[in-house]
Enzyme design. Structure first.
Site, PDB file in Angstrom:
ATOM      1  CB  THR A   1      -0.941  -0.005   1.220  1.00 56.02           C
ATOM      2  OG1 THR A   1      -1.813  -1.125   1.132  1.00 56.02           O
ATOM      3  CG2 THR A   1      -1.772   1.270   1.298  1.00 56.02           C
TER       4      THR A   1
ATOM      5  CB  THR B   1      -0.049  -4.222   6.273  1.00 57.29           C
ATOM      6  OG1 THR B   1      -1.280  -4.230   5.536  1.00 57.29           O
ATOM      7  CG2 THR B   1       0.508  -2.808   6.324  1.00 57.29           C
ATOM      8  CG  ASP B   2      -2.686  -8.247   3.293  1.00 59.89           C
ATOM      9  OD1 ASP B   2      -3.168  -7.538   4.190  1.00 59.89           O
ATOM     10  OD2 ASP B   2      -3.218  -8.389   2.175  1.00 59.89           O
TER      11      ASP B   2
END
Length: 324
Positions: A12, A88-89
């Site tokens: 992101t 972030t996943d």
């Protein structure tokens, strides 16, 4: 002049909205992001673009490439450390993998953002700024790899993404933060008391996670036997207990030569053989399963993958490694 290496993977923090108002990772360069923030004094930035992907697509091959790059640049006397930008996943898994495969002599800060740099209230610039400040301040302080998010620094083994969209997306249940970055002040009240370093010499093997649930059968474990998996991580209940049917399938799994590592679905605490019944952890250990102490399922999988890739296949050695 001191060097800080910026390693980009996408996520992101690098995303840009397309014509459908959906974010596409890897469209905004780290050079553009760092042009909008303050670079630590007497430092220059060097960029290595490892990937430009959503972190759900992260692979061990990319991580091994990053580990090799870090091993090379962290030996240079004028290198302060590195910052890795990441979605972030899977950020917590990548950070832990790198913490097991990279030297800890200089700080490597893994960060990202919950909102893209073009979104209102973005955390992209703040997290990247704080990551650079952390590298500059922590050089020589035996931090190794750490995760930086929303002004907090975390140890990779324990950090966990606990919210899908809040800016304060990461936490470390039970053990808490390593420290904070407050403006230009980096405060570290606690540090890791030891580091592990492994050298992957073999391909990373196939390892999966099976999650126990009320009344679950575990018949799916036979898929891993039939397809030659090296190991399966079982996310059990509480102290490491499972249903009787799942326990029987774990017995068959270990009898086939596949390793079974047992961890807990609880956010805090460790597994321990406390109960005497057909699905208790004690029975699973009798069958040959390995207790993972306080490791989460994701971190247990990463640890097991690194151990096996490093040529450590002996069950006793693997069992001992999970006590660290």
């Amino acid at each position: 002049m001191n060097k800080i290496h910026i390693i980009t993977t996408g996520g992101t923090i690098s995303a840009q909205k397309n014509q459908h108002n959906l974010s596409e990772p890897g469209k905004i360069s780290a050079e553009k992001l760092t042009a909008a923030i303050e670079i630590p004094e007497n430092c220059s930035l060097f960029y290595y673009h490892a990937a430009a992907i959503d972190s759900s697509l992260m692979s061990f091959d990319i991580l091994l490439d990053i580990a090799a790059y870090l091993k090379k640049v962290l030996t240079c006397p004028d290198t302060l450390g590195a910052v890795i930008t990441h979605g972030t996943d899977t950020l917590e898994e990548s950070a832990y993998f790198l913490s097991l495969c990279c030297p800890n002599n200089k700080p490597v800060i893994v960060t990202g953002s919950q909102r893209g740099s073009e979104e209102t209230g973005t955390d992209a610039f703040a997290n990247l700024q704080d990551a650079l400040r952390a590298v500059s301040a922590l050089c020589g302080q035996d931090i190794g790899v750490a995760v930086l998010f929303n002004q907090a620094l975390y140890m990779p083994k324990y950090v966990h993404k606990n919210h899908t969209h809040f800016l304060h997306a990461f936490t470390a249940p039970y053990y808490g933060m390593l420290g904070t970055v407050d403006g230009k002040h980096v405060h570290i009240p606690q540090k890791p008391n030891f580091f592990e370093l492994y050298e992957p010499i073999q391909p990373v093997p196939e390892i999966d996670i099976y999650k126990a649930s009320l009344g679950c059968m575990g018949d799916a474990l036979q898929f891993y036997v039939q397809n030659g998996y090296r190991a399966v991580v079982i996310e059990a209940f509480g102290r490491g207990n499972v249903t009787a049917r799942l326990a029987e399938n774990i017995r068959k799994l270990t009898a086939s030569g596949c390793l079974a590592v047992i961890c807990s679905d609880c956010a805090n605490g460790s597994v321990l053989p406390c109960y005497d019944f057909e699905g208790g952890l004690g029975k699973l250990i009798e069958y040959g399963a390995i207790p993972a102490f306080d490791y989460s399922a994701k971190k247990a999988r990463i640890k097991l993958a690194v151990l096996l890739a490093a040529g450590i296949g002996d069950k006793e050695k693997i069992t001992a490694a999970f006590l660290k």
